[in-house]
Design a protein around this motif. Structure first.
Motif, mmCIF file in Angstrom:
data_model
loop_
_atom_site.group_PDB
_atom_site.id
_atom_site.type_symbol
_atom_site.label_atom_id
_atom_site.label_comp_id
_atom_site.label_asym_id
_atom_site.label_seq_id
_atom_site.Cartn_x
_atom_site.Cartn_y
_atom_site.Cartn_z
ATOM 1 N N LYS A 1 1.836 -1.142 21.772
ATOM 2 C CA LYS A 1 3.234 -0.827 21.463
ATOM 3 C C LYS A 1 3.455 0.682 21.382
ATOM 4 O O LYS A 1 4.470 1.197 21.858
ATOM 5 C CB LYS A 1 3.653 -1.509 20.157
ATOM 6 N N THR A 2 2.511 1.369 20.759
ATOM 7 C CA THR A 2 2.617 2.826 20.663
ATOM 8 C C THR A 2 2.554 3.467 22.043
ATOM 9 O O THR A 2 3.335 4.371 22.371
ATOM 10 C CB THR A 2 1.500 3.388 19.778
ATOM 11 N N LEU A 3 1.627 2.990 22.874
ATOM 12 C CA LEU A 3 1.533 3.510 24.233
ATOM 13 C C LEU A 3 2.808 3.247 25.021
ATOM 14 O O LEU A 3 3.269 4.106 25.776
ATOM 15 C CB LEU A 3 0.350 2.873 24.959
ATOM 16 N N ASP B 1 7.111 -0.661 29.686
ATOM 17 C CA ASP B 1 7.105 -1.823 28.793
ATOM 18 C C ASP B 1 5.677 -2.238 28.450
ATOM 19 O O ASP B 1 4.707 -1.828 29.101
ATOM 20 C CB ASP B 1 7.900 -2.993 29.385
ATOM 21 N N THR B 2 5.556 -3.046 27.409
ATOM 22 C CA THR B 2 4.228 -3.403 26.906
ATOM 23 C C THR B 2 3.435 -4.235 27.909
ATOM 24 O O THR B 2 2.201 -4.176 27.920
ATOM 25 C CB THR B 2 4.331 -4.163 25.572
ATOM 26 N N SER B 3 4.126 -5.009 28.746
ATOM 27 C CA SER B 3 3.400 -5.800 29.743
ATOM 28 C C SER B 3 2.682 -4.888 30.744
ATOM 29 O O SER B 3 1.562 -5.189 31.187
ATOM 30 C CB SER B 3 4.353 -6.745 30.478
ATOM 31 N N THR B 4 3.323 -3.767 31.075
ATOM 32 C CA THR B 4 2.675 -2.786 31.960
ATOM 33 C C THR B 4 1.455 -2.180 31.284
ATOM 34 O O THR B 4 0.392 -2.022 31.912
ATOM 35 C CB THR B 4 3.669 -1.677 32.346
ATOM 36 N N ILE B 5 1.599 -1.828 30.014
ATOM 37 C CA ILE B 5 0.474 -1.270 29.264
ATOM 38 C C ILE B 5 -0.667 -2.277 29.187
ATOM 39 O O ILE B 5 -1.845 -1.923 29.357
ATOM 40 C CB ILE B 5 0.908 -0.845 27.846
ATOM 41 N N HIS C 1 -7.012 -7.262 20.064
ATOM 42 C CA HIS C 1 -5.689 -7.838 19.870
ATOM 43 C C HIS C 1 -4.663 -6.712 19.722
ATOM 44 O O HIS C 1 -4.726 -5.913 18.804
ATOM 45 C CB HIS C 1 -5.674 -8.719 18.619
ATOM 46 N N GLY C 2 -3.751 -6.630 20.663
ATOM 47 C CA GLY C 2 -2.698 -5.633 20.588
ATOM 48 C C GLY C 2 -3.038 -4.266 21.127
ATOM 49 O O GLY C 2 -2.221 -3.342 21.047
ATOM 50 N N GLY C 3 -4.237 -4.094 21.692
ATOM 51 C CA GLY C 3 -4.591 -2.766 22.178
ATOM 52 C C GLY C 3 -5.950 -2.737 22.836
ATOM 53 O O GLY C 3 -6.365 -3.693 23.486
ATOM 54 N N ALA C 4 -6.672 -1.634 22.645
ATOM 55 C CA ALA C 4 -8.020 -1.486 23.200
ATOM 56 C C ALA C 4 -8.754 -0.422 22.400
ATOM 57 O O ALA C 4 -8.139 0.425 21.747
ATOM 58 C CB ALA C 4 -7.964 -1.090 24.675
ATOM 59 N N LYS C 5 -10.081 -0.476 22.456
ATOM 60 C CA LYS C 5 -10.899 0.519 21.766
ATOM 61 C C LYS C 5 -11.972 1.041 22.697
ATOM 62 O O LYS C 5 -12.237 0.475 23.766
ATOM 63 C CB LYS C 5 -11.532 -0.081 20.506
#
Length: 250
Positions: free
Chosen positions: A23-25, A32-36, A53-57
């Motif tokens: 979401k931050t990205l 949009d978040t689907s692109t991210i 969940h919700g991102g990456a590390k």
């Protein structure tokens, strides 16, 4: 911004911060978040990141280290604020151990106003900067160079620290967690960090708010082994409460 450029930017942020939120990205990069999510999936398929969940590390492993050039300008304002609070704890004439890292480098900058310090470090960039102080005793560990971050590691570096008894140690952190404590991505640095912790009368972790709530591969210290943890004002009240009175907000 092209997909290639966007993914390069995302990857650099993950290297610098250890974690990114979709979401931050999305808000920062104007897509949009689907692109991210597709970008993160692509980076994960390439083995560059690990999806969460919700991102990456960042991909954890003994050989992974964030290049200093990527870290030094990330959250510079927050690091400067943290460093000012850290330096205010130190008195003229104190002995100070400075761990490697971009936040501890800012601590070194803030310490320039102090006099008659003894500074011990395994960070070549910090050593180069502190060497310009007009009134300082500088002690630099030996060891093997971890080139991308200008850090000396290994048995000689750890033994060097164990020979001293300092007033303060300021330690960086790849991640800060209320249960896991202070953790680090690169296992090779742990013996030196432990030696720094053990040789100091007071040990302080310095980390901006983005490091909190995450775990890295290797444990450095439990929260209760530290005098305090200094961070910026980016943590919400619930997160702050998890660390009790050991947390100091810059």
């Amino acid at each position: 911004m092209s997909a290639t450029a966007r993914r390069r930017e995302i990857f650099h942020r993950i290297l610098a911060d250890g974690y990114v939120d979709a979401k931050t990205l999305s808000a920062d990069l104007g897509v949009d978040t689907s692109t991210i999510r597709r970008d993160l999936d692509a980076l994960a398929r390439e083995g560059k990141v690990e999806r969460t969940h919700g991102g990456a590390k960042a991909v954890e492993g003994a050989g992974h280290e964030v290049p200093y050039a990527l870290k030094k300008d990330v959250r510079r304002r927050e690091k400067t604020a943290i460093a000012e609070v850290a330096a205010a704890m130190v008195s003229d004439g104190d002995s100070v151990v400075l761990d490697s890292g971009s936040t501890t480098y800012e601590v070194a900058v803030a310490l320039r106003r102090k006099s008659s310090l003894t500074v011990l470090t395994n960070d070549l960039r910090i050593a180069k900067y502190v060497a310009t102080f007009p009134d300082v005793r500088l002690l630099v560990s030996g060891g093997e160079l971890l080139g991308s971050v200008y850090t000396l590691i290994g048995e000689h570096a750890a033994q060097f620290m164990s020979h001293y008894s300092a007033d303060w140690a300021f330690l960086g952190a790849d991640a800060v967690h209320p249960v896991a404590g202070i953790t680090n991505t690169n296992t090779l640095e742990i013996p030196v960090k432990r030696a720094m912790l053990e040789c100091a009368g007071k040990a302080v972790a310095v980390a901006d708010h983005s490091k909190f709530g995450h775990r890295a591969l290797a444990r450095v210290a439990a929260i209760d082994e530290l005098t305090c943890i200094i961070t910026d004002d980016g943590l919400d009240d619930d997160e702050r409460a998890l660390y009790g009175d050991r947390l100091v907000i810059a």
